[in-house]
Design a protein around this motif. Structure first.
Motif, PDB file in Angstrom:
ATOM      1  N   TYR A  25       8.894  -4.275 -16.722  1.00 11.56           N
ATOM      2  CA  TYR A  25       9.404  -2.912 -16.609  1.00 11.56           C
ATOM      3  C   TYR A  25       9.785  -2.327 -17.964  1.00 11.56           C
ATOM      4  N   ILE A  78       4.471  -2.763 -13.765  1.00  6.49           N
ATOM      5  CA  ILE A  78       5.029  -2.375 -12.473  1.00  6.49           C
ATOM      6  C   ILE A  78       4.166  -1.277 -11.871  1.00  6.49           C
ATOM      7  N   LEU A 408      14.948  -4.633  -9.574  1.00  9.10           N
ATOM      8  CA  LEU A 408      14.415  -5.634 -10.500  1.00  9.10           C
ATOM      9  C   LEU A 408      15.222  -6.918 -10.438  1.00  9.10           C
TER      10      LEU A 408
END
Length: 425
Positions: A25, A78, A408
């Motif tokens: 990310y 992602i 996350l």
């Protein structure tokens, strides 16, 4: 009951998924090898984790890179379409709500403004719910795709046991907590803000101080990225700050910078104390100084304050009242931030908020010099003062990162869970 060994294996698997997702990310796209190096895990572990994340659609292959003599390596990131998040910026008189995909691209936005001098808690909730409904409708998405809603609010936010707040929900679970807002500077007492919002929506909620959400946005994507120890300042009608350590994935806390004392027994502040920084360096205070010097009727509405503040910043040398008002802004803000430098020895000070964004490079340099007149020489040598990079919508962007961080950290396997017993919409 699961054995200690099975619990440990499950926790390890979850931890590996979380570390992989964080690296992708914040630093993606990455190859399997790049994830392994960054996350500090074996290539075999990354292969297992990534295969599962790709299978579920959380991660997608987005390209490839050449390798030394071998076949190209896949690049992964992602999947931005895996889910959505909503960020809410609650100002003192307006509410901005934005809906993002997981790539943090804005898919819908809604801004509502009140004609009142300040929002009441009930008005706040009405505006937030109105905004959430509007962005979901505009984006045309199913609410099931929303991972969570982050809300940035003015004031101190604390989590308290559910049974310590008025009006227990039905059958709360032991240990349940909820966010309570203490908005002394805007005339509010303890407001059970999370409970009030949960009564109007079933979407998962996270609440934090608005300066802190601004700070998280600038740490992840903006001017504080790469700093291990940053102070992000929210300048507007008042003055707030987020003090962060540990870079993009580190911890931060909101500091009530505007309510630190810069003049003992000085001007009355809206919080009730005297001599607070906000009474000298907030936009309301600067405009009030200018109106007094020019013998004008004082600006009363937030839009008038903002218009006059921008006019003061744009004034030339022929306006001595504007020059004096700006001198006060520079001197007092420099004194307040100099104290922050002495206390926390940051390597970077980021000035944001609508007033911070309007300062310009020349004023930023003057403020940095004023910090040096208060701060000790050694820590001042190590600090840079820089403008925020993400604009005036950064509080909403930062609020949206709250559910992203929860997602996350869970390894991408669960949404932010609503409080047990919360009402449905």
């Amino acid at each position: 009951m699961p054995s200690a060994r099975s619990t440990t294996v499950r926790d390890l698997r979850r931890s590996n998924r979380a570390r992989t997702l964080w690296e992708l990310y914040l630093n993606g796209p990455l190859t399997y090898q790049g994830v392994a190096r960054a996350a500090g895990v074996s290539l075999a572990t990354v292969s297992n984790v990534m295969s599962d994340l790709v299978r579920t659609g959380c991660v997608a292959e987005v390209g490839s890179e050449e390798s030394n003599g071998g076949r190209p390596r896949g690049l992964f990131h992602i999947n931005p379409d895996f889910g959505h998040v909503i960020g809410v910026d609650v100002g003192e008189t307006a509410v901005m709500v934005e809906l993002f995909d997981l790539g943090m691209r804005v898919r819908a936005s809604h801004r509502s403004v009140t004609e009142d001098a300040r929002l009441s808690p009930d008005d706040l909730v009405d505006h937030v719910i109105e905004g959430i409904d509007a962005v979901v409708a505009e984006a045309g998405i199913d609410e099931e795709s929303i991972l969570g809603v982050g809300v940035g609010v003015p004031g101190l936010v604390e989590r308290v046991p559910v049974d310590a707040a008025a009006g227990d929900p039905d059958t709360p679970c032991p240990g349940d907590t909820e966010a309570v807002l203490y908005g002394q500077s805007i005339g509010w007492g303890d407001v059970p803000i999370e409970r009030m919002l949960r009564a109007r929506t079933s979407l998962p909620l996270l609440v934090d101080n608005g300066a802190n959400t601004l700070g998280q946005a600038e740490r992840w994507f903006g001017a504080a990225r790469g700093s291990d120890n940053a102070v992000v300042v929210l300048l507007g009608s008042g003055v707030g700050a987020s003090i962060a350590r540990g870079g993009e994935g580190g911890a931060s806390f909101a500091g009530e910078l505007g309510h630190t004392t810069v003049v003992a027994g000085g001007k009355q502040c809206v919080c009730g104390a005297r001599g607070c920084l906000e009474a000298y360096a907030g936009a309301d205070a600067i405009v009030a100084t200018y109106d007094r010097l020019t013998e004008r009727d004082q600006a009363t509405s937030p839009s008038d304050v903002e218009d006059r503040m921008r006019a003061i910043l744009a004034a030339d040398d022929s306006d001595p009242a504007a020059a004096q008002a700006i001198d006060e802004l520079v001197d007092y803000l420099g004194a307040g931030l100099g104290t922050i430098v002495n206390l926390f020895t940051p390597d970077r000070i980021v000035l944001g908020g609508w007033l911070g964004d309007a300062l310009g490079q020349g004023l930023l340099e003057r403020i940095h010099a004023a910090i040096g007149r208060t701060a000790l020489a050694r820590p001042f040598e190590r600090v840079a003062s820089v403008p925020a990079a993400l604009g005036t919508d950064a509080v909403a962007l930062g609020a949206a990162t709250l559910p992203v961080a929860e997602f996350l950290g869970s390894g991408g396997v669960e949404r932010v869970l609503p409080l047990h017993g919360s009402a449905t919409a």
